[in-house]
Design a protein around this motif. Structure first.
Motif, mmCIF file in Angstrom:
data_model
loop_
_atom_site.group_PDB
_atom_site.id
_atom_site.type_symbol
_atom_site.label_atom_id
_atom_site.label_comp_id
_atom_site.label_asym_id
_atom_site.label_seq_id
_atom_site.Cartn_x
_atom_site.Cartn_y
_atom_site.Cartn_z
ATOM 1 N N THR A 295 0.827 -1.201 0.000
ATOM 2 C CA THR A 295 0.000 0.000 0.000
ATOM 3 C C THR A 295 0.866 1.257 0.000
ATOM 4 O O THR A 295 2.014 1.240 0.444
ATOM 5 C CB THR A 295 -0.918 0.054 1.234
ATOM 6 N N PHE A 296 0.289 2.349 -0.497
ATOM 7 C CA PHE A 296 0.866 3.679 -0.296
ATOM 8 C C PHE A 296 -0.220 4.703 -0.557
ATOM 9 O O PHE A 296 -1.295 4.377 -1.067
ATOM 10 C CB PHE A 296 2.087 3.913 -1.201
ATOM 11 N N GLU A 297 0.032 5.952 -0.168
ATOM 12 C CA GLU A 297 -0.974 6.987 -0.367
ATOM 13 C C GLU A 297 -0.337 8.282 -0.852
ATOM 14 O O GLU A 297 0.850 8.540 -0.637
ATOM 15 C CB GLU A 297 -1.768 7.241 0.920
ATOM 16 N N LEU A 298 -1.161 9.072 -1.529
ATOM 17 C CA LEU A 298 -0.801 10.423 -1.942
ATOM 18 C C LEU A 298 -1.837 11.371 -1.352
ATOM 19 O O LEU A 298 -3.033 11.151 -1.523
ATOM 20 C CB LEU A 298 -0.818 10.558 -3.468
ATOM 21 N N ALA A 299 -1.390 12.411 -0.660
ATOM 22 C CA ALA A 299 -2.332 13.438 -0.226
ATOM 23 C C ALA A 299 -3.015 14.005 -1.470
ATOM 24 O O ALA A 299 -2.406 14.118 -2.535
ATOM 25 C CB ALA A 299 -1.597 14.544 0.525
ATOM 26 N N ARG A 300 -4.289 14.355 -1.345
ATOM 27 C CA ARG A 300 -5.022 14.815 -2.519
ATOM 28 C C ARG A 300 -4.399 16.068 -3.111
ATOM 29 O O ARG A 300 -4.331 16.214 -4.339
ATOM 30 C CB ARG A 300 -6.491 15.033 -2.156
ATOM 31 N N ALA A 301 -3.926 16.974 -2.279
ATOM 32 C CA ALA A 301 -3.273 18.183 -2.791
ATOM 33 C C ALA A 301 -1.980 17.830 -3.517
ATOM 34 O O ALA A 301 -1.637 18.436 -4.555
ATOM 35 C CB ALA A 301 -2.999 19.156 -1.645
ATOM 36 N N GLU A 302 -1.256 16.840 -3.002
ATOM 37 C CA GLU A 302 -0.021 16.392 -3.653
ATOM 38 C C GLU A 302 -0.328 15.786 -5.015
ATOM 39 O O GLU A 302 0.348 16.081 -6.006
ATOM 40 C CB GLU A 302 0.675 15.362 -2.764
ATOM 41 N N ALA A 303 -1.356 14.959 -5.078
ATOM 42 C CA ALA A 303 -1.732 14.355 -6.356
ATOM 43 C C ALA A 303 -2.174 15.409 -7.355
ATOM 44 O O ALA A 303 -1.882 15.308 -8.557
ATOM 45 C CB ALA A 303 -2.841 13.328 -6.133
ATOM 46 N N ALA A 304 -2.872 16.434 -6.888
ATOM 47 C CA ALA A 304 -3.362 17.496 -7.784
ATOM 48 C C ALA A 304 -2.213 18.238 -8.441
ATOM 49 O O ALA A 304 -2.346 18.738 -9.568
ATOM 50 C CB ALA A 304 -4.243 18.462 -7.002
ATOM 51 N N ALA A 305 -1.073 18.320 -7.757
ATOM 52 C CA ALA A 305 0.075 19.052 -8.285
ATOM 53 C C ALA A 305 0.918 18.211 -9.243
ATOM 54 O O ALA A 305 1.851 18.737 -9.866
ATOM 55 C CB ALA A 305 0.947 19.543 -7.134
ATOM 56 N N MET A 306 0.606 16.933 -9.379
ATOM 57 C CA MET A 306 1.372 16.035 -10.233
ATOM 58 C C MET A 306 0.781 15.984 -11.633
ATOM 59 O O MET A 306 -0.398 16.250 -11.836
ATOM 60 C CB MET A 306 1.384 14.626 -9.625
ATOM 61 N N SER A 307 1.606 15.613 -12.602
ATOM 62 C CA SER A 307 1.103 15.316 -13.943
ATOM 63 C C SER A 307 0.582 13.884 -13.953
ATOM 64 O O SER A 307 0.847 13.100 -13.033
ATOM 65 C CB SER A 307 2.216 15.471 -14.972
ATOM 66 N N GLU A 308 -0.154 13.524 -14.999
ATOM 67 C CA GLU A 308 -0.635 12.153 -15.107
ATOM 68 C C GLU A 308 0.530 11.170 -15.159
ATOM 69 O O GLU A 308 0.497 10.106 -14.536
ATOM 70 C CB GLU A 308 -1.524 12.000 -16.340
ATOM 71 N N GLU A 309 1.567 11.531 -15.855
ATOM 72 C CA GLU A 309 2.737 10.658 -15.936
ATOM 73 C C GLU A 309 3.409 10.529 -14.573
ATOM 74 O O GLU A 309 3.877 9.443 -14.197
ATOM 75 C CB GLU A 309 3.732 11.201 -16.960
ATOM 76 N N ASP A 310 3.437 11.622 -13.810
ATOM 77 C CA ASP A 310 4.009 11.572 -12.465
ATOM 78 C C ASP A 310 3.225 10.596 -11.574
ATOM 79 O O ASP A 310 3.811 9.863 -10.767
ATOM 80 C CB ASP A 310 3.982 12.957 -11.812
ATOM 81 N N VAL A 311 1.905 10.601 -11.712
ATOM 82 C CA VAL A 311 1.074 9.692 -10.918
ATOM 83 C C VAL A 311 1.423 8.242 -11.237
ATOM 84 O O VAL A 311 1.636 7.412 -10.345
ATOM 85 C CB VAL A 311 -0.427 9.951 -11.179
ATOM 86 N N LEU A 312 1.501 7.920 -12.525
ATOM 87 C CA LEU A 312 1.814 6.548 -12.927
ATOM 88 C C LEU A 312 3.219 6.148 -12.501
ATOM 89 O O LEU A 312 3.449 5.012 -12.061
ATOM 90 C CB LEU A 312 1.653 6.406 -14.439
ATOM 91 N N ALA A 313 4.155 7.083 -12.611
ATOM 92 C CA ALA A 313 5.526 6.799 -12.178
ATOM 93 C C ALA A 313 5.575 6.551 -10.674
ATOM 94 O O ALA A 313 6.333 5.696 -10.191
ATOM 95 C CB ALA A 313 6.445 7.958 -12.554
ATOM 96 N N GLY B 15 -8.843 18.424 -6.698
ATOM 97 C CA GLY B 15 -8.297 18.073 -8.004
ATOM 98 C C GLY B 15 -7.418 16.844 -7.986
ATOM 99 O O GLY B 15 -7.051 16.321 -9.044
ATOM 100 N N GLY B 16 -7.084 16.339 -6.786
ATOM 101 C CA GLY B 16 -6.212 15.166 -6.705
ATOM 102 C C GLY B 16 -6.879 13.914 -7.230
ATOM 103 O O GLY B 16 -6.263 13.119 -7.962
#
Length: 326
Positions: free
Chosen positions: A25-43, A94-95
């Motif tokens: 498991t792992f998590e991303l804060a929603r604000a952190e995810a919102a600041a990422m690109s789609e490619e960053d999320v997948l990476a 937006g995350g």
């Protein structure tokens, strides 16, 4: 083979991977995810799970209220993101949108899990309310089903409180966050809130996200309140006592629904960041005169990963919800 579940939580996007007998498991804060690109999320998914995206067999994702569809579907077959409206109850960062779009545009096989609402196959009396629960709660309930329980009530208590009833492995109904029991941040609109909305002082959504028990305290957020409770501070304990009382009431209401289906002796589960607090568990168990089993914050995502695994294995229903995939 690897299967991933994604929980669109109130404060974070939580990911779970099942690969054989291993769960990560792992998590991303929603604000952190919102600041990422789609490619960053997948990476980030590849890095945190130590896996290549080409090795992912299926992802089961949740998004917001999920009230625009009522069957598990290929994520690319949804209109928009599976919502009736972009407006609704909850805080928007937006995350969740960034993660959903990253999955949908990735080319990785993926399904979207619906919320439960008036178009869902539940007890028809529950449809007096337009919306019963958002999709990630099905992940929690499915995980409990995978633990071997056919008849149970589960109350997910965190920023808000949502309680579900399952009989014979099928979801009968649920009570959503804006209807009954408050959580830390969110809760139903009371008389004063309705007056304030009508007077234009506050929006209905803002009233909802400020109706939790935090308003009874001097604390800024859930973490500060829980830390104060550990120190035995009276305002924090009163807030938790209030949550426990109303959560217990909500659980009993779902038990009444189960009685109408001839079910008794069902298991009771608590989930969420407040549901896993020992003080709250003991209070609820005492109110109910029944020992409650506790799940942690990861079980929604794990349940979604189990949904992905079982759909890939040919499951045609999930808790009575039809699967339209592939």
């Amino acid at each position: 083979m690897a299967f991933i579940g994604i929980d669109h939580g109130t404060t974070a996007m939580r990911f779970a991977l099942i690969e054989g007998e291993e769960v990560r498991t792992f998590e991303l804060a929603r604000a952190e995810a919102a600041a990422m690109s789609e490619e960053d999320v997948l990476a980030s998914v590849e890095k945190n799970f130590g896996i290549r995206r080409v090795d992912i067999e299926l992802i089961a994702a949740t998004y917001s209220m999920g009230d625009g569809f009522s069957t598990v579907k290929d994520i690319r077959a949804l209109e928009g993101r599976g919502l009736r409206s972009l407006e609704g109850a909850g805080k928007k960062t937006g995350g969740g949108t960034r993660v959903f779009d990253a999955v949908r545009n990735s080319g990785i096989p993926a399904v979207a899990i619906p919320g439960i609402h008036t178009e869902s196959r539940v007890d028809p009396r529950m449809k007096v309310f337009s919306h019963l629960t958002s999709p990630e709660k099905l992940g929690i309930a499915y995980h409990i089903r995978c633990l071997g329980c056919e008849n149970f009530v589960v109350s997910d208590i965190s920023s808000n409180t949502v309680t579900l009833a399952v009989a014979g492995g099928k979801l009968l109904g649920a009570i959503d966050a804006c209807i009954f029991a408050p959580g830390v941040h969110h809760g139903p609109l009371d008389l004063q809130a309705i007056r304030d909305v009508d007077a234009g002082i506050i929006s209905a959504n803002q009233a909802f996200i400020e109706a939790g028990t935090l308003k009874m305290t001097p604390y800024e957020d859930r973490e500060e309140m829980l830390a104060a409770a550990e120190r035995g501070e009276a305002p924090a304990l009163l807030a938790l006592d209030t949550i426990a009382l109303f959560a217990a009431m909500e659980i009993v209401s779902m038990q009444l629904l189960l009685r109408d289906y001839g079910v008794s002796g069902e298991a009771i589960f608590l989930a969420g960041s407040v549901g896993e607090v020992e003080y709250v568990q003991k209070k609820i168990s005492r109110h109910l005169d029944h020992e409650c089993r506790c799940l942690g914050k990861w079980h929604a995502a794990i349940g979604c990963a189990e949904i992905a695994r079982d759909i890939a294995g040919g499951a045609e229903q999930i808790l009575g919800v039809d699967v339209e995939y592939p």
